[in-house]
Motif scaffolding. Structure first.
Motif, PDB file in Angstrom:
ATOM      1  N   VAL A  38       0.828  -1.201   0.000  1.00 38.99           N
ATOM      2  CA  VAL A  38       0.000   0.000   0.000  1.00 38.99           C
ATOM      3  C   VAL A  38       0.865   1.254   0.000  1.00 38.99           C
ATOM      4  N   LEU A  39       1.906   1.267   0.810  1.00 37.76           N
ATOM      5  CA  LEU A  39       2.664   2.499   1.019  1.00 37.76           C
ATOM      6  C   LEU A  39       3.877   2.636   0.107  1.00 37.76           C
ATOM      7  N   GLY A  42       9.194   3.739  -0.546  1.00 32.61           N
ATOM      8  CA  GLY A  42       9.709   4.898   0.181  1.00 32.61           C
ATOM      9  C   GLY A  42       9.072   5.145   1.535  1.00 32.61           C
ATOM     10  N   ALA A  43       8.140   4.312   1.947  1.00 36.64           N
ATOM     11  CA  ALA A  43       7.451   4.566   3.221  1.00 36.64           C
ATOM     12  C   ALA A  43       8.429   4.477   4.391  1.00 36.64           C
ATOM     13  N   THR A  44       8.251   5.377   5.337  1.00 35.75           N
ATOM     14  CA  THR A  44       9.108   5.333   6.519  1.00 35.75           C
ATOM     15  C   THR A  44       8.603   4.238   7.470  1.00 35.75           C
ATOM     16  N   GLN A  47       5.493   5.312   9.203  1.00 37.75           N
ATOM     17  CA  GLN A  47       4.270   5.169   8.393  1.00 37.75           C
ATOM     18  C   GLN A  47       3.807   3.711   8.381  1.00 37.75           C
TER      19      GLN A  47
ATOM     20  N   LEU B  64      -1.967   8.065  -1.218  1.00 33.63           N
ATOM     21  CA  LEU B  64      -1.576   6.655  -1.180  1.00 33.63           C
ATOM     22  C   LEU B  64      -1.403   6.062  -2.575  1.00 33.63           C
ATOM     23  N   ARG B 137       1.697  14.786   2.898  1.00 27.28           N
ATOM     24  CA  ARG B 137       3.073  14.666   3.376  1.00 27.28           C
ATOM     25  C   ARG B 137       3.202  13.585   4.459  1.00 27.28           C
ATOM     26  N   HIS B 139       1.230  10.959   4.848  1.00 25.23           N
ATOM     27  CA  HIS B 139       0.838   9.609   4.442  1.00 25.23           C
ATOM     28  C   HIS B 139       1.556   9.069   3.213  1.00 25.23           C
ATOM     29  N   THR B 140       2.106   9.932   2.385  1.00 24.91           N
ATOM     30  CA  THR B 140       2.698   9.427   1.145  1.00 24.91           C
ATOM     31  C   THR B 140       3.983   8.647   1.396  1.00 24.91           C
ATOM     32  N   SER B 141       4.316   7.784   0.432  1.00 28.26           N
ATOM     33  CA  SER B 141       5.615   7.124   0.515  1.00 28.26           C
ATOM     34  C   SER B 141       6.669   7.924  -0.251  1.00 28.26           C
ATOM     35  N   THR B 143       8.174  10.504   0.383  1.00 30.75           N
ATOM     36  CA  THR B 143       8.529  11.480   1.422  1.00 30.75           C
ATOM     37  C   THR B 143       9.613  12.440   0.960  1.00 30.75           C
TER      38      THR B 143
END
Lengths: 314, 529
Positions: A38-39, A42-44, A47, B64, B137, B139-141, B143
Motif C-alpha cells: 500500500v505504502l 519509500g514509506a518510513t 508510516q 496513497l 506529506r 501519508h505518502t511514501s 517522502t
C-alpha cells in the motif's frame, strides 16, 4: 435423502471454517507485508507502523485469526486493507458476474455436451470416433487461447460481439447476454467435450445392457429406449461430471475474466493476492466454498431423484 | 452380441439430423440475441471516454496512490493540482494562479484561484489546501518530494506558503498533477480519510462514481458539477478499465470499445498494423540499481572498477533492440535528450567491451569474478527479461548474478527493506528532470537508497544544483556536473531509455505527450467529432 443433505450441511460447516483458516495461515506465514504494497518502497518505518497499528496487523497472528473468526461468525467478512471497503460489498458486486459466467458455461456445456453425447451414442462407430477426436481436441485446447481466437474472429474481424466488458443484467438484459457469449463459449468448450464423452459412454453402456435388450425385445420403440430409459439411467454419472466441470469452471473463470475484463471474483482474487489483501482473499475463499458446497448438495439431491437405485442406497 | 446391439441402436439419419438441428438452434438463438444487442450497445448519446489502463491504482487517495502512468490516471480526473503541466511540460495555472520562490529561495508562495469549489460544494481556501498537503506529506511514501520543506501554512485567505529548510527547485514539479502533493483533497475527505479509497472529494473536472466503480476492474468518473472550468470537461463520463493483457487492450481498441490504452513495447507493431494511432515519448530509465555501494553484503560492489566492469559487460544496443524494439534507446546515463542534465558524451560512456571488463575486474582483485543476488522488480517494462539478459552478459565476464523474482510488489519491497539483496532491476520516470532521478537513486536519503550509503560528492553536487531553477543556465550546468559524476563513478548500470506508449482510436484527439513531461493526461483528450 434428508439424512444425506443433513450430513452435507454438517461437513460444510467444517469446510467453511477449514478453508478460510488454511487461507489465513498460508497468507500470514508467506513473506511480504501489505503495508509495503500500500505504502510503497519509500514509506518510513513510522508510516508502516502506523498503518499496521490502524489495521491491527501488529497483533499476533493467532489473535488476528480469532478476531476474524469472531466477526465471520457474525456474518462480517471485514474490510479491505487497500480500499477500506467492506469485503461483502466488494465481492457482492462481483459474485453476479462470476455466477453469470460459470452458470452460463454450465448451461452451454450441459445442453451441447448431452446432445452431442446422446446423438453420437446412437449414431454408430463414425460418430463415436468423431466425439473421441473432438473430446481430445477440446481437452487439449487451453481456454485462454480459444478466448483470444474468439475475440479476434467475432469482435475484431466480424465486429458482431464485444471483445471485452460486462453489462449488468439490471442495466440491459440483451447487453448482459451479448457481453457473456464469448466468455461463456471459451469457458464452456472444454466442458462440452468431457460431458459429451461421458454421456456417450454411459448411453452406450446402458443401451448395450441386457435390461435394454429385454425392453427392445418387448417392442419398446428405439426413441423411447434412448430418451425415456437410457438417458435417465445415464444421467447420474453425467450430472456428477457436470458438477465437477462446474467447480473446474470456477477456477477457469479466473483466466477468462482477466482476458475479457469481466469484474468477477477471479480477477479480484488475483489482485488481492498480489496486494496481500487478506480480508478480501478470505472472503473469496468463503464465497468459493459456499458455491462448491451448494453445487455438491444440488447434485446429491438430483442424482437420487433421477435414479431409484441411488435413492434406495442413500 | 455387440455388433447386433450396435446395429439396433442406430436411429438413422433423420433423427441424427434432429439432434444436429437442436444443437444448431441452441447456438443460433444465443448468437442472434448477441448480434442484435451488440448494435444497441453503441447507441449512446452521452460522451464517454473509455481508457484501458495496464494496472490498477494503488489507491484512489492521492496520498496513497503511485505516480506516473497509468497510476496517475486514477486520481487525475477527480483532483486538480496547483500547477497543470501541458503535454510539452510547460507549467500553467491549475488551482493556483501564481507561484514563485522568495529572493533567498527559502520560501515558495502560491496564490490560489478565486471561486473554486470542491465536488461536495465546499470552498477551496488556503487553509484547506495547506491541510491537504500536510495530510499528503504525512501519508505518502514519496517522502523525499517534500523533505526540504519545513512547514506549509496558509498566509492569507488564498495564499499558501512553503517554508523551506534548504532551497528546492523541484516544488513546481511536486505540486503538479503528477506530483500529486497539491492534488488538493477537500476538508470532508481529510476528516474521514477512509472514504478516499472509494470516493473522491477533489476540485478536479470529474468525480468518482462510487456506485458504478468496481475496484481493480473498472473506475467510473462523472462530471463534477462544481468544477471551476466547465469548458474543460470534454466528456460526460470517463471510464478506466484495468486491462493487464495487451492483446485484450488492442482487441478492445479495434472493436471500438476502448478509445485509449497504454501498451508495452512488444505490442507497438501490432497496434500500428491495426491502423491505430500510436503516441510515444521517452519516459523512463530501466537498468540495474546497485544498492550496496558500501559493499556491506557484497564487498566487490564498493570498488568503482567492478561497477565499471559491470557496465562495460553489456551490449546495450543488442539488449535494447531485442527487448524493446523501436520503443527504447540504449543509454549509459540517467536522463534523456531534451531534459536538463543530459550530456551527449555520456550517452555511450561504457561501450560493449567484455575484455576491458575482465581487465578491470582483475585489477580490482576479482579475476575469477564474484557472486551476488539480483532482485527483479515485479511489473512493467520487461524487467524480468532485462534481468535475464544482463545476467547472461555478466556471466561472460565471470560474474554470477542469481536472479530473485517475487510474486508481488509487497514481497519485493519487503526484501529490499530487509537489506537481503544488494542490487535490483528498476525503472524510473523522467518526470521532474534529472534531480528527481538522482534524489531517487543516489543521495542520502533517496527512495532506492535503502542501504543508506553516503556518497558525499553526490550530496554536495546535488545541494549546489538545488540552489538554481532547474531550467536556468546555472541549474542545467549543475545538473550536468551531477550527471557526469554518477556516470563516471558507475554508481549503477543504466541500460535503456524506454518510451511510454499510448494507443488511441480516431475517435479521440489530444493524446500527444513529450519526453519532458511523459505523463499522458486524459483531461487533455477531446472527442474527434
Amino acid at each position: 435423502m434428508a439424512r444425506v443433505i443433513l450430513l452435507r450441511f454438517v461437513s460444510s460447516v467444517v469446510l467453511f471454517i477449514l478453508v478460510p483458516t488454511v487461507t489465513f495461515f498460508v497468507q500470514t506465514l508467506t513473506p511480504g507485508e501489505v503495508a509495503r504494497s500500500v505504502l510503497g518502497i519509500g514509506a518510513t518505518q513510522e508510516q508502516i507502523d502506523a498503518f499496521n497499528h490502524r489495521l491491527g496487523l501488529d497483533s499476533p497472528p493467532l489473535e488476528r485469526y480469532f478476531d476474524w473468526l469472531r466477526h465471520f461468525s457474525q456474518g462480517d467478512l471485514g474490510n479491505s486493507y487497500i480500499t477500506g471497503q467492506p469485503v461483502s460489498e466488494i465481492l457482492g458486486s462481483r459474485i453476479g458476474v462470476s455466477m453469470s459466467l460459470v452458470i452460463g458455461a454450465l448451461l452451454v456445456y450441459s445442453a451441447v455436451g448431452i446432445v452431442i453425447g446422446v446423438g453420437s451414442s446412437v449414431g454408430g462407430r463414425v460418430w463415436g470416433r468423431v466425439v473421441d477426436l473432438v473430446s481430445t481436441i477440446g481437452i487439449a485446447i487451453p481456454n485462454f487461447w480459444l478466448a483470444v481466437i474468439l475475440i479476434s474472429a467475432f469482435a475484431v474481424s466480424l465486429g458482431v460481439l464485444p471483445a471485452i466488458g460486462y453489462v449488468p443484467l439490471s442495466e440491459s438484459p440483451s447487453g448482459w447476454l451479448v457481453s457473456l457469449i464469448l466468455p461463456v463459449v471459451a469457458l464452456a468448450f472444454g466442458g462440452i467435450t468431457s460431458v459429451a464423452k461421458q454421456a456417450r459412454d454411459r448411453m452406450i453402456a446402458t443401451l448395450d445392457s441386457p435390461h435394454t435388450g429385454v425392453l427392445r425385445a418387448n417392442g419398446v420403440s428405439e426413441a423411447s429406449l434412448v430418451f425415456k430409459h437410457a438417458l435417465r439411467n445415464s444421467a447420474g454419472p453425467v450430472i456428477t461430471v457436470l458438477g465437477l466441470n462446474f467447480v473446474g469452471a470456477l477456477s477457469g473463470s479466473v483466466v477468462i475474466e482477466n482476458i475479457f475484463v469481466l469484474p468477477g471474483l477471479g480477477s479480484q482474487a488475483i489482485t488481492s493476492t498480489a496486494n496481500r489483501d487478506l480480508p478480501v482473499i478470505q472472503g473469496i475463499a468463503v464465497y468459493f466454498t459456499v458455491i462448491v458446497v451448494v453445487v455438491n448438495i444440488i447434485i446429491d439431491v438430483i442424482v437420487p431423484l433421477l435414479n431409484p437405485k441411488v435413492r434406495r442406497s442413500s | 452380441m455387440m455388433t447386433l446391439n450396435s446395429t439396433n441402436r442406430r436411429l438413422g439419419p433423420l433423427r441424427i439430423a434432429a439432434f444436429a438441428t437442436i444443437t444448431a438452434l441452441l447456438a443460433g438463438s444465443a448468437a442472434c440475441a448477441g448480434a442484435s444487442s451488440g448494435t444497441k450497445q453503441t447507441g449512446t448519446t452521452t460522451r464517454v471516454l473509455t481508457i484501458a489502463a495496464s494496472s490498477s491504482p494503488m489507491n484512489l487517495d492521492p496520498a496513497l496512490n503511485g505516480n506516473g502512468s497509468p497510476q496517475m490516471w486514477f486520481t487525475r480526473p477527480a483532483y486538480e493540482a496547483f500547477i497543470t503541466r501541458t503535454p510539452d511540460g510547460e507549467a500553467t495555472p491549475g488551482l493556483a494562479t501564481e507561484w514563485g520562490y522568495s529572493d533567498d529561495r527559502m520560501k515558495f508562495v502560491v496564490t490560489l484561484r478565486e471561486g473554486v469549489k470542491f465536488s461536495d460544494g465546499t470552498d477551496l481556501t488556503a487553509e484547506a489546501a495547506a491541510n491537504s498537503i500536510n495530510y499528503w506529506r504525512e501519508h505518502t511514501s514519496f517522502t523525499q518530494y517534500l523533505d526540504k520543506v519545513d512547514t506549509i501554512e496558509a498566509t492569507g485567505p488564498l495564499e499558501v506558503t512553503f517554508n523551506l529548510k534548504t532551497p528546492d527547485p523541484l516544488l513546481p514539479w511536486v505540486l503538479d498533477q503528477n506530483g500529486q502533493a497539491a492534488s488538493i483533497i477537500g476538508p470532508a475527505g481529510l476528516e474521514n480519510p477512509e472514504m478516499l479509497g472509494t470516493e473522491s472529494v477533489g476540485a478536479g473536472p470529474y468525480m468518482v462514481s462510487k456506485s458504478e466503480t468496481i475496484a481493480n476492474s473498472e473506475y467510473v468518473y462523472v462530471k463534477n458539477p462544481n468544477y471551476w472550468n466547465p469548458d474543460a470537461q470534454h466528456y460526460d463520463k470517463i471510464i478506466i478499465k484495468v486491462m493487464t493483457d495487451n492483446n485484450a487492450a488492442l482487441a478492445a481498441l479495434r472493436a471500438d470499445q476502448v478509445q485509449v490504452a497504454d501498451i508495452d513495447a512488444n505490442s507497438v507493431e501490432a497496434a500500428k498494423a491495426a491502423g491505430l494511432h500510436v503516441d510515444q515519448a521517452t519516459a523512463a530509465l530501466v537498468g540495474i540499481y546497485l544498492a550496496d555501494l558500501d559493499g556491506t553484503i557484497v564487498p566487490a560492489l564498493k570498488d568503482v572498477r567492478v561497477r565499471q566492469a559491470l557496465n562495460y559487460a553489456l551490449d546495450r544496443k543488442g539488449i535494447t533492440e531485442a527487448l524493446y524494439g523501436s520503443a527504447a534507446t540504449p543509454t549509459t546515463q540517467y536522463v534523456t535528450e531534451g531534459v536538463g542534465g543530459y550530456v551527449a558524451s555520456l550517452e555511450d560512456y561504457y561501450p560493449h567491451d567484455p575484455e576491458k571488463a575482465i581487465q578491470l575486474l582483475t585489477e580490482a582483485g576479482y579475476p575469477d569474478g564474484f557472486e551476488f543476488t539480483l532482485a527483479v522488480q515485479p511489473g512493467a517494462l520487461n524487467q524480468d527479461m532485462l534481468s535475464q539478459a544482463v545476467v547472461e552478459a555478466w556471466a561472460k565476464i565471470g560474474v554470477t548474478a542469481n536472479i530473485k523474482s517475487y510474486p508481488s510488489f509487497a514481497d519485493y519491497a519487503g526484501d529490499l527493506m530487509s537489506l537481503a539483496v544488494p542490487a535490483t532491476s528498476f525503472n524510473y520516470y523522467y518526470w521532474g528532470g534529472q534531480l528527481v532521478v538522482i534524489e531517487g537513486l543516489f543521495t542520502n536519503p533517496a527512495l532506492y537508497n535503502f542501504f543508506q550509503y553516503n556518497d558525499q560528492p553526490v550530496n554536495d553536487l546535488v545541494a549546489k544544483e538545488r540552489g538554481y531553477d532547474l531550467d536556468s543556465v546555472d541549474g542545467i550546468k549543475a545538473a550536468e556536473d551531477v550527471e557526469t559524476y554518477v556516470v563516471e563513478n558507475a554508481m549503477s548500470v543504466p541500460v535503456a531509455a524506454c518510451d511510454t506508449i499510448l494507443v488511441s482510436t480516431d475517435d479521440v484527439t489530444g493524446t500527444e505527450f513529450s519526453s519532458v513531461w511523459p505523463m499522458p493526461d486524459m483531461t487533455n483528450y477531446r472527442p474527434a467529432k
